[in-house]
Motif scaffolding. Sequence first.
Motif, PDB file in Angstrom:
ATOM      1  N   ARG A 177       0.830  -1.210   0.000  1.00 43.18           N
ATOM      2  CA  ARG A 177       0.000   0.000   0.000  1.00 43.18           C
ATOM      3  C   ARG A 177       0.863   1.259   0.000  1.00 43.18           C
ATOM      4  O   ARG A 177       0.560   2.240  -0.684  1.00 43.18           O
ATOM      5  CB  ARG A 177      -0.920  -0.017   1.217  1.00 43.18           C
ATOM      6  CG  ARG A 177      -1.820   1.201   1.348  1.00 43.18           C
ATOM      7  CD  ARG A 177      -2.615   1.153   2.629  1.00 43.18           C
ATOM      8  NE  ARG A 177      -1.747   1.098   3.807  1.00 43.18           N
ATOM      9  CZ  ARG A 177      -2.180   0.891   5.051  1.00 43.18           C
ATOM     10  NH1 ARG A 177      -3.461   0.708   5.291  1.00 43.18           N
ATOM     11  NH2 ARG A 177      -1.330   0.859   6.059  1.00 43.18           N
ATOM     12  N   ALA A 178       1.954   1.245   0.744  1.00 46.06           N
ATOM     13  CA  ALA A 178       2.818   2.416   0.822  1.00 46.06           C
ATOM     14  C   ALA A 178       3.538   2.693  -0.490  1.00 46.06           C
ATOM     15  O   ALA A 178       3.830   3.845  -0.817  1.00 46.06           O
ATOM     16  CB  ALA A 178       3.849   2.222   1.945  1.00 46.06           C
ATOM     17  N   LEU A 179       3.824   1.640  -1.247  1.00 42.97           N
ATOM     18  CA  LEU A 179       4.618   1.788  -2.461  1.00 42.97           C
ATOM     19  C   LEU A 179       3.773   1.916  -3.723  1.00 42.97           C
ATOM     20  O   LEU A 179       4.298   2.255  -4.784  1.00 42.97           O
ATOM     21  CB  LEU A 179       5.559   0.591  -2.608  1.00 42.97           C
ATOM     22  CG  LEU A 179       6.553   0.374  -1.464  1.00 42.97           C
ATOM     23  CD1 LEU A 179       7.378  -0.881  -1.717  1.00 42.97           C
ATOM     24  CD2 LEU A 179       7.458   1.581  -1.290  1.00 42.97           C
ATOM     25  N   VAL A 180       2.471   1.688  -3.617  1.00 44.23           N
ATOM     26  CA  VAL A 180       1.628   1.592  -4.806  1.00 44.23           C
ATOM     27  C   VAL A 180       1.524   2.908  -5.568  1.00 44.23           C
ATOM     28  O   VAL A 180       1.296   2.928  -6.777  1.00 44.23           O
ATOM     29  CB  VAL A 180       0.219   1.069  -4.417  1.00 44.23           C
ATOM     30  CG1 VAL A 180      -0.600   2.151  -3.710  1.00 44.23           C
ATOM     31  CG2 VAL A 180      -0.520   0.512  -5.628  1.00 44.23           C
ATOM     32  N   THR A 181       1.713   4.036  -4.875  1.00 47.12           N
ATOM     33  CA  THR A 181       1.563   5.342  -5.515  1.00 47.12           C
ATOM     34  C   THR A 181       2.844   5.841  -6.175  1.00 47.12           C
ATOM     35  O   THR A 181       2.873   6.963  -6.669  1.00 47.12           O
ATOM     36  CB  THR A 181       1.115   6.387  -4.486  1.00 47.12           C
ATOM     37  OG1 THR A 181       2.084   6.438  -3.431  1.00 47.12           O
ATOM     38  CG2 THR A 181      -0.254   6.063  -3.912  1.00 47.12           C
ATOM     39  N   ASP A 182       3.902   5.024  -6.164  1.00 46.27           N
ATOM     40  CA  ASP A 182       5.204   5.455  -6.677  1.00 46.27           C
ATOM     41  C   ASP A 182       5.628   6.741  -5.973  1.00 46.27           C
ATOM     42  O   ASP A 182       5.873   7.768  -6.614  1.00 46.27           O
ATOM     43  CB  ASP A 182       5.151   5.660  -8.194  1.00 46.27           C
ATOM     44  CG  ASP A 182       6.525   5.942  -8.791  1.00 46.27           C
ATOM     45  OD1 ASP A 182       7.517   5.437  -8.239  1.00 46.27           O
ATOM     46  OD2 ASP A 182       6.608   6.692  -9.781  1.00 46.27           O
ATOM     47  N   PRO A 183       5.732   6.736  -4.633  1.00 47.03           N
ATOM     48  CA  PRO A 183       6.008   7.968  -3.897  1.00 47.03           C
ATOM     49  C   PRO A 183       7.432   8.467  -4.095  1.00 47.03           C
ATOM     50  O   PRO A 183       8.336   7.709  -4.452  1.00 47.03           O
ATOM     51  CB  PRO A 183       5.771   7.552  -2.437  1.00 47.03           C
ATOM     52  CG  PRO A 183       6.087   6.088  -2.420  1.00 47.03           C
ATOM     53  CD  PRO A 183       5.621   5.562  -3.750  1.00 47.03           C
ATOM     54  N   SER A 184       7.620   9.753  -3.836  1.00 47.49           N
ATOM     55  CA  SER A 184       8.959  10.339  -3.861  1.00 47.49           C
ATOM     56  C   SER A 184       9.754   9.915  -2.640  1.00 47.49           C
ATOM     57  O   SER A 184      10.972   9.739  -2.704  1.00 47.49           O
ATOM     58  CB  SER A 184       8.858  11.872  -3.883  1.00 47.49           C
ATOM     59  OG  SER A 184       8.056  12.322  -4.942  1.00 47.49           O
ATOM     60  N   LEU A 185       9.063   9.766  -1.515  1.00 46.65           N
ATOM     61  CA  LEU A 185       9.697   9.453  -0.239  1.00 46.65           C
ATOM     62  C   LEU A 185       8.889   8.388   0.478  1.00 46.65           C
ATOM     63  O   LEU A 185       7.660   8.495   0.548  1.00 46.65           O
ATOM     64  CB  LEU A 185       9.768  10.720   0.629  1.00 46.65           C
ATOM     65  CG  LEU A 185      10.228  10.558   2.084  1.00 46.65           C
ATOM     66  CD1 LEU A 185      11.717  10.199   2.133  1.00 46.65           C
ATOM     67  CD2 LEU A 185       9.962  11.837   2.870  1.00 46.65           C
ATOM     68  N   VAL A 186       9.569   7.371   1.003  1.00 44.26           N
ATOM     69  CA  VAL A 186       8.908   6.335   1.796  1.00 44.26           C
ATOM     70  C   VAL A 186       9.448   6.399   3.214  1.00 44.26           C
ATOM     71  O   VAL A 186      10.665   6.361   3.439  1.00 44.26           O
ATOM     72  CB  VAL A 186       9.137   4.929   1.203  1.00 44.26           C
ATOM     73  CG1 VAL A 186       8.454   3.876   2.070  1.00 44.26           C
ATOM     74  CG2 VAL A 186       8.609   4.859  -0.224  1.00 44.26           C
ATOM     75  N   LEU A 187       8.533   6.521   4.178  1.00 41.54           N
ATOM     76  CA  LEU A 187       8.877   6.547   5.595  1.00 41.54           C
ATOM     77  C   LEU A 187       8.465   5.224   6.212  1.00 41.54           C
ATOM     78  O   LEU A 187       7.306   4.827   6.118  1.00 41.54           O
ATOM     79  CB  LEU A 187       8.162   7.704   6.293  1.00 41.54           C
ATOM     80  CG  LEU A 187       8.410   9.095   5.698  1.00 41.54           C
ATOM     81  CD1 LEU A 187       7.512  10.124   6.354  1.00 41.54           C
ATOM     82  CD2 LEU A 187       9.877   9.491   5.841  1.00 41.54           C
ATOM     83  N   MET A 188       9.407   4.531   6.842  1.00 44.68           N
ATOM     84  CA  MET A 188       9.152   3.196   7.375  1.00 44.68           C
ATOM     85  C   MET A 188       9.486   3.139   8.854  1.00 44.68           C
ATOM     86  O   MET A 188      10.584   3.527   9.264  1.00 44.68           O
ATOM     87  CB  MET A 188       9.988   2.158   6.616  1.00 44.68           C
ATOM     88  CG  MET A 188       9.615   1.998   5.161  1.00 44.68           C
ATOM     89  SD  MET A 188      10.639   0.714   4.367  1.00 44.68           S
ATOM     90  CE  MET A 188       9.532   0.139   3.077  1.00 44.68           C
ATOM     91  N   ASP A 189       8.549   2.645   9.647  1.00 45.33           N
ATOM     92  CA  ASP A 189       8.743   2.479  11.083  1.00 45.33           C
ATOM     93  C   ASP A 189       8.780   0.986  11.395  1.00 45.33           C
ATOM     94  O   ASP A 189       7.755   0.320  11.392  1.00 45.33           O
ATOM     95  CB  ASP A 189       7.599   3.165  11.836  1.00 45.33           C
ATOM     96  CG  ASP A 189       7.850   3.260  13.337  1.00 45.33           C
ATOM     97  OD1 ASP A 189       8.878   2.729  13.798  1.00 45.33           O
ATOM     98  OD2 ASP A 189       7.011   3.850  14.042  1.00 45.33           O
ATOM     99  N   GLU A 190       9.981   0.453  11.620  1.00 47.78           N
ATOM    100  CA  GLU A 190      10.175  -0.982  11.880  1.00 47.78           C
ATOM    101  C   GLU A 190       9.471  -1.846  10.823  1.00 47.78           C
ATOM    102  O   GLU A 190       8.625  -2.691  11.157  1.00 47.78           O
ATOM    103  CB  GLU A 190       9.667  -1.352  13.280  1.00 47.78           C
ATOM    104  CG  GLU A 190      10.360  -0.621  14.407  1.00 47.78           C
ATOM    105  CD  GLU A 190      11.798  -1.078  14.624  1.00 47.78           C
ATOM    106  OE1 GLU A 190      12.236  -2.008  13.942  1.00 47.78           O
ATOM    107  OE2 GLU A 190      12.466  -0.489  15.479  1.00 47.78           O
ATOM    108  N   PRO A 191       9.791  -1.677   9.539  1.00 47.37           N
ATOM    109  CA  PRO A 191       9.022  -2.346   8.480  1.00 47.37           C
ATOM    110  C   PRO A 191       9.150  -3.855   8.445  1.00 47.37           C
ATOM    111  O   PRO A 191       8.266  -4.536   7.934  1.00 47.37           O
ATOM    112  CB  PRO A 191       9.598  -1.726   7.198  1.00 47.37           C
ATOM    113  CG  PRO A 191      10.994  -1.340   7.571  1.00 47.37           C
ATOM    114  CD  PRO A 191      10.897  -0.875   9.003  1.00 47.37           C
ATOM    115  N   THR A 192      10.238  -4.402   8.978  1.00 43.29           N
ATOM    116  CA  THR A 192      10.440  -5.854   8.903  1.00 43.29           C
ATOM    117  C   THR A 192      10.286  -6.527  10.264  1.00 43.29           C
ATOM    118  O   THR A 192      10.631  -7.691  10.424  1.00 43.29           O
ATOM    119  CB  THR A 192      11.841  -6.171   8.331  1.00 43.29           C
ATOM    120  OG1 THR A 192      12.838  -5.573   9.170  1.00 43.29           O
ATOM    121  CG2 THR A 192      11.985  -5.630   6.917  1.00 43.29           C
TER     122      THR A 192
END
Length: 253
Positions: A177-192
């Motif tokens: 969901r976070a990557l679907v928009t082809d964002p300029s910046l991705v912010l991740m909080d403990e993604p794994t």
Amino acid sequence: MSEPNMDTTRNEERPMERTAGQPMLECHDLTRIYREGPQDITVLDGLALKVHAGERVAIVGSSGSGKTTLLNLLGGLDRPSRGEVRIAGESLLALGEAALGRFRNRHIGFVYQFHHLLAEFTALENAALPLIVRGLSKKAAEVRARELLDKVGMAARADHKPGELSGGERQRVAIARALVTDPSLVLMDEPTGNLDQHTAASILALMDDLARNAACAFVVVTHDPALAAHQDRVMRLDEGRLTAQPREAATER
């Protein structure tokens, strides 16, 4: 999920042209002060950070050091007490709430520590939702969402709702969901944090691909030294300030 009543063709936007090395996130004098009774608590104190397109930056620090507060400021979910955040050249302070919401949808992808998926929607519908909010047709949004679900290993579970998924599977949907928009910046909080080793490796590979080929910038908050060491730079947040540290030293004190 019902289809929005709008001319979806007219509202579709082409991805922003990005070049590796282009400043994608800039903040200076970033300060956040909270009031607790008669006292002012300074969580972030004159912080400065610049992240370029195609760059991945890890932020480490002890619990309570302000990492989540920092992510909220970078993503426009909170306003600083002082200082400025610019993303893709745009000052977040210059945007009203409605414009800021549109800007976040266009330029920022969030991966929270907890997935925040909508329980009544399938994995596919959750992943497609940001594009539908933007104005794409349901069909076009779901085509793109299926691509991302496939990349995070969730193609076979696309029609399942969050209650039918494991914690790790929900997190993978949240990443799609976070990557679907082809964002300029991705912010991740403990993604794994909720992922097994194999799935975590596939997420890292996806981040590498997006940084290299889509010139997407990443800021990753983590306690995982392996995840931090995989990024291009590691910064430690301590006493409200960011300092650079060697990637191999990315461990909690």
